[in-house]
Design an enzyme around this catalytic site. Structure first.
Site, PDB file in Angstrom:
ATOM      1  N   HIS A 135       0.870  -1.180   0.000  1.00  0.00           N
ATOM      2  CA  HIS A 135       0.000   0.000   0.000  1.00  0.00           C
ATOM      3  C   HIS A 135       0.905   1.228   0.000  1.00  0.00           C
ATOM      4  O   HIS A 135       1.283   1.726   1.061  1.00  0.00           O
ATOM      5  CB  HIS A 135      -0.903  -0.013   1.233  1.00  0.00           C
ATOM      6  CG  HIS A 135      -1.948   1.057   1.228  1.00  0.00           C
ATOM      7  ND1 HIS A 135      -3.167   0.900   1.842  1.00  0.00           N
ATOM      8  CD2 HIS A 135      -1.980   2.302   0.691  1.00  0.00           C
ATOM      9  CE1 HIS A 135      -3.891   2.000   1.687  1.00  0.00           C
ATOM     10  NE2 HIS A 135      -3.186   2.858   0.993  1.00  0.00           N
TER      11      HIS A 135
ATOM     12  N   GLU B 159      -2.503  -1.765  -3.418  1.00  0.00           N
ATOM     13  CA  GLU B 159      -3.732  -1.179  -2.911  1.00  0.00           C
ATOM     14  C   GLU B 159      -3.517   0.289  -2.578  1.00  0.00           C
ATOM     15  O   GLU B 159      -2.402   0.717  -2.249  1.00  0.00           O
ATOM     16  CB  GLU B 159      -4.240  -1.943  -1.678  1.00  0.00           C
ATOM     17  CG  GLU B 159      -3.291  -1.947  -0.504  1.00  0.00           C
ATOM     18  CD  GLU B 159      -3.811  -2.766   0.666  1.00  0.00           C
ATOM     19  OE1 GLU B 159      -4.637  -3.675   0.452  1.00  0.00           O
ATOM     20  OE2 GLU B 159      -3.393  -2.488   1.805  1.00  0.00           O
TER      21      GLU B 159
ATOM     22  N   HIS C 206      -7.442  -7.672   6.922  1.00  0.00           N
ATOM     23  CA  HIS C 206      -7.289  -6.765   8.052  1.00  0.00           C
ATOM     24  C   HIS C 206      -7.455  -7.533   9.363  1.00  0.00           C
ATOM     25  O   HIS C 206      -8.498  -8.088   9.655  1.00  0.00           O
ATOM     26  CB  HIS C 206      -8.259  -5.587   8.030  1.00  0.00           C
ATOM     27  CG  HIS C 206      -7.636  -4.323   8.560  1.00  0.00           C
ATOM     28  ND1 HIS C 206      -6.917  -3.451   7.764  1.00  0.00           N
ATOM     29  CD2 HIS C 206      -7.584  -3.808   9.797  1.00  0.00           C
ATOM     30  CE1 HIS C 206      -6.484  -2.443   8.481  1.00  0.00           C
ATOM     31  NE2 HIS C 206      -6.856  -2.632   9.733  1.00  0.00           N
TER      32      HIS C 206
END
Length: 246
Positions: A44, A76, A198
């Site tokens: 990310h 992402e 997550h």
């Protein structure tokens, strides 16, 4: 087939960035993870580069292309023009769009697919035209799946943070698991594939995989990196693969 495991390298990058030193090597740890059987790597690259740096992306792309061509690269981030340019330059197999504010410590909510449709649909079209698989970060909300499909995306990624946060409350965890399961059921019925990520751990992954047997991929960073301090990266990847059902 069990869910594939993509190792999120952000926590490794954050540890490296604490010092002006080249270790731990983000690419080197990624190599260990893939050699141990992980199916892909996730990053990310936030605008402030506080985790993965933009300079990490070509090295990870080359690692996969040269040594692990069967693996996938997942990038992402929030779909700003700068982010889209990074994606188009480094050609990941999958792009996961998240509604992050740059100031957020980590991703903590999914898209509002109805309210964000006008933003998402043209971006998804652009990415699909470029040959990328597109996944959208999603809260546990079955009602939003038709709107998610209508953006043109291929997948959703279930935000499993609330599920992971109930690690010491089995009743709340079971309730949240069912919300995730119903959202996955709705997504699959709408023609979307389902990823998840997550705060997933070897403790809560098996129940998630059992409730969502069609789960395509899990992206795991913090919990996996924490376990690697105890079990080593290769041993930890093995533990998470077994938790997924491999």
């Amino acid at each position: 087939m069990p869910a594939k495991l993509s190792v999120n390298l952000n926590a490794i990058a954050m540890l490296r960035n604490r010092r002006d030193l080249p270790w731990p090597s983000v690419t080197g740890i990624g190599r260990l993870a893939l050699a141990a059987g992980a199916h892909g790597l996730t990053v990310h690259p936030r605008p402030d580069e506080r985790h993965t740096r933009h300079s990490d992306l070509p090295e990870i792309r080359a690692l996969i292309d040269d040594e692990f061509p069967q693996a996938e690269f997942n990038i992402e981030g929030y779909p700003s023009e700068d982010f889209l340019a990074l994606v188009e330059k480094h050609q990941p197999e999958q792009v996961t769009l998240v509604p992050d504010d740059p100031a957020q410590a980590t991703s903590d909510h999914g898209w509002n697919f109805v309210a964000d449709a006008a933003l998402l649909a043209p971006i998804v079209r652009r990415l699909k035209k470029g040959g990328f698989r597109v996944s959208l970060f999603s809260d546990a909300d079955p009602a939003g799946m038709t709107a998610a499909r209508d953006t043109g995306a291929d997948r959703i990624e279930l935000y499993t943070g609330p599920y992971g946060s109930y690690h010491s409350d089995s009743a709340k965890a079971a309730k949240e698991l069912e919300r995730l399961g119903k959202t996955a059921d709705a997504a699959l019925a709408a023609g979307l594939q389902v990823n998840a990520g997550h705060d997933l751990t070897v403790g809560n992954l098996p129940a998630l995989a059992k409730r969502i047997p069609a789960l395509a991929e899990v992206s795991i960073g913090h919990g996996l990196t924490a376990d690697a301090l105890e079990y080593g990266m290769a041993g930890t990847v093995g533990r998470f693969l077994r938790a997924c059902g491999w």
